[in-house]
Design an enzyme around this catalytic site. Structure first.
Site, mmCIF file in Angstrom:
data_model
loop_
_atom_site.group_PDB
_atom_site.id
_atom_site.type_symbol
_atom_site.label_atom_id
_atom_site.label_comp_id
_atom_site.label_asym_id
_atom_site.label_seq_id
_atom_site.Cartn_x
_atom_site.Cartn_y
_atom_site.Cartn_z
ATOM 1 C CG HIS A 30 -1.975 -1.007 1.214
ATOM 2 N ND1 HIS A 30 -3.044 -0.974 2.077
ATOM 3 C CD2 HIS A 30 -2.168 -2.103 0.439
ATOM 4 C CE1 HIS A 30 -3.843 -1.991 1.847
ATOM 5 N NE2 HIS A 30 -3.331 -2.704 0.846
ATOM 6 C CD GLU A 65 -1.963 4.051 3.484
ATOM 7 O OE1 GLU A 65 -3.120 4.273 3.870
ATOM 8 O OE2 GLU A 65 -1.701 3.270 2.533
ATOM 9 C CB CYS A 105 -6.507 -0.524 5.352
ATOM 10 S SG CYS A 105 -4.801 -1.120 5.227
ATOM 11 C CB CYS A 140 -1.828 1.350 6.308
ATOM 12 S SG CYS A 140 -1.490 0.602 4.694
#
Length: 149
Positions: free
Chosen positions: A56, A58, A86, A89
């Site tokens: 992701h 992040e 999410c 993360c």
């Protein structure tokens, strides 16, 4: 007087990262990490490119920032991300002890706010910065994806 380096400025940089993800066929989420008004890390979703569910935006930015700083803690740093983090993360951000998280669009189904994911006690989170721009990009991506299938 307008401060040149404000939340809007840095979220626009995160949106540029989201556009890079979009161009690669990735879900268009982008992130930057800032310390002392300087971007020290950038990232965008690479889950399809790397065949890695943890890739992701992040996570990419956290790794880059840690490498830049030479340590695992992101004290006095701010993450700007175009979509609410999410749980995965948010967990990584918890362990990084990042000081601030600023996000654009809400993720009411999978986001850390509604799921009540615990962040570090000193982390401040706020959302809605350039929310419309981030939402439009995400919606456009999923509409185009549906039309291709």
């Amino acid at each position: 007087m307008i401060e040149p380096f404000d939340d809007t400025y840095f979220m626009k940089r995160a949106l540029q990262e989201a556009e890079l993800a979009y161009e690669k066929g990735e879900i268009p989420v982008g992130a930057v990490i800032v310390i002392d008004n300087k971007i020290i890390a950038r990232g965008h979703n690479l889950t399809e490119t790397l065949t890695d569910v943890t890739a992701h935006a992040e996570m990419q930015a956290i790794t880059a920032a840690s490498n830049f700083l030479g340590g695992k803690y992101l004290l006095n740093c701010t993450l700007y991300v175009t979509l609410e983090p999410c749980q995965m993360c948010a967990g990584a951000l918890y362990w990084s002890q990042i000081s601030n998280i600023v996000y654009g669009a809400r993720d009411v189904e999978r986001g850390c706010v509604n799921l009540k994911t615990k962040l570090h006690p000193k982390t401040i989170i706020r959302g809605g910065v350039l929310e419309d721009e981030a939402s439009v990009l995400l919606k456009r991506f999923f509409i185009e994806k549906r039309n291709l299938n």
